[in-house]
Design an enzyme around this catalytic site. Structure first.
Site, PDB file in Angstrom:
ATOM      1  N   HIS A  45      -7.798   1.363  19.104  1.00 26.12           N
ATOM      2  CA  HIS A  45      -7.362  -0.071  19.424  1.00 26.12           C
ATOM      3  C   HIS A  45      -6.647  -0.252  20.656  1.00 26.12           C
ATOM      4  O   HIS A  45      -5.997  -1.263  20.864  1.00 26.12           O
ATOM      5  CB  HIS A  45      -6.880  -0.792  18.380  1.00 26.12           C
ATOM      6  CG  HIS A  45      -7.514  -0.833  17.239  1.00 26.12           C
ATOM      7  ND1 HIS A  45      -8.922  -1.451  16.919  1.00 26.12           N
ATOM      8  CD2 HIS A  45      -7.191  -0.246  15.820  1.00 26.12           C
ATOM      9  CE1 HIS A  45      -9.055  -1.300  15.771  1.00 26.12           C
ATOM     10  NE2 HIS A  45      -8.069  -0.431  15.078  1.00 26.12           N
ATOM     11  N   GLU A 147      -5.496   4.397   5.523  1.00 20.96           N
ATOM     12  CA  GLU A 147      -5.539   3.010   5.783  1.00 20.96           C
ATOM     13  C   GLU A 147      -6.541   2.315   4.723  1.00 20.96           C
ATOM     14  O   GLU A 147      -6.464   1.032   4.977  1.00 20.96           O
ATOM     15  CB  GLU A 147      -6.065   2.914   7.122  1.00 20.96           C
ATOM     16  CG  GLU A 147      -5.546   3.594   8.278  1.00 20.96           C
ATOM     17  CD  GLU A 147      -5.817   3.362   9.222  1.00 20.96           C
ATOM     18  OE1 GLU A 147      -5.688   2.414  10.220  1.00 20.96           O
ATOM     19  OE2 GLU A 147      -7.100   4.194   9.959  1.00 20.96           O
ATOM     20  N   ASP A 173      -3.726  -2.151   8.572  1.00 23.29           N
ATOM     21  CA  ASP A 173      -5.170  -2.006   7.740  1.00 23.29           C
ATOM     22  C   ASP A 173      -4.818  -1.804   6.276  1.00 23.29           C
ATOM     23  O   ASP A 173      -5.728  -2.450   5.244  1.00 23.29           O
ATOM     24  CB  ASP A 173      -5.786  -0.928   8.313  1.00 23.29           C
ATOM     25  CG  ASP A 173      -6.550  -1.066   9.630  1.00 23.29           C
ATOM     26  OD1 ASP A 173      -7.267  -2.281   9.627  1.00 23.29           O
ATOM     27  OD2 ASP A 173      -6.814  -0.523  10.546  1.00 23.29           O
TER      28      ASP A 173
END
Length: 253
Positions: A45, A147, A173
């Site tokens: 990300h 996650e 997450d």
């Protein structure tokens, strides 16, 4: 910077880290030199950091005198191998839900006979991980991210996988997967809370218990919960905050 003891200290406490989203090596070096214990280049990300050769960013972290991790974009051997060949001291692998996925990540990070990583004589000149396979196998750290609900349910078994050196939690997450607000996840200090289940699995196997905080306040909560490797802030947010504070202070005078 020394790597001695990374794989022998128990419990392993890697301290406070910086999350790297910038692709400017000068910025990364300056931010990494701010007193952090490690820094992680985010290829999942991290915006422009994904899909590019990040050897320069890894070298910038190391030039600041701290170990460099890479959060790879996905659990794929070519991505893991590229990060390590670029000089990363360790990798963080996202969305690991099972023992099989954990084994695949650990194998991709190690040369034969322990793993399946391909050995190439052409390596980054800034690489600190040794070119000798046996030494590299000992020095590299492989952390897998829990996650999801499936990953949390399997966390004890994942932590017992040979070659997994730690579990890293993505609280945003994980909170989405559990139907919780991140603040609720962090505030739950019951013995069977999701975060304490991860910490307990790590302690039982002598692993690093890592997590992304993104703020000093969340970092305090995670440290209290028992995490021993915490990404306290990310570089771009830190720069923006410092700029805002400096501008406000200058205008006030």
């Amino acid at each position: 910077m020394t790597r001695t003891g990374w794989n022998t200290d128990a419990p392993r406490d890697l301290g406070t880290g910086l999350w790297v989203g910038s692709t400017d090596a000068r910025v990364v070096r300056a931010a990494s030199a701010g007193g952090f214990d490690w820094a992680c280049v985010d290829e999942q990300h991290g915006g422009a950091a994904g899909g590019r050769d990040n050897t320069d960013l890894i070298a910038a972290v190391r030039a600041a005198g701290v170990p460099a991790f890479v959060r790879v974009a996905w659990n794929r051997p070519e991505l893991i191998g590229r990060a390590l060949d670029s000089g990363a001291d360790g990798i963080i692998v996202p969305m690991v839900d099972s023992v099989e996925q954990a084994r695949a990540a650990a194998a991709a990070a190690r040369f034969a006979p322990r793993g399946t990583r391909s050995f190439g004589p052409i390596r980054s000149t800034d690489a600190l991980t040794a070119a000798v396979p046996e030494r590299a196998n000992e020095d590299v750290l492989c952390l897998v991210m829990v996650e999801t609900v499936r990953g949390l349910d399997a966390v004890a078994d994942i932590a017992a996988v040979d070659g997994v050196d730690g579990i890293f939690v993505g609280p945003f997450d994980l909170s989405l997967a559990l139907g919780l607000d991140p603040a609720e996840l962090l505030a739950d200090d019951s013995e069977d809370s999701p975060l304490r289940r991860v910490v307990s699995a790590c302690r039982a196997n002598g692993l690093v218990a890592g997590a992304y905080a993104g703020s000093v306040e969340r970092a305090v909560h995670l440290r209290t919960a028992g995490f021993t490797m915490i990404a306290a802030v990310d570089d771009l947010a830190m720069i923006a905050r410092s700029a805002s504070e400096a501008a406000a202070a200058a205008k006030a005078r």
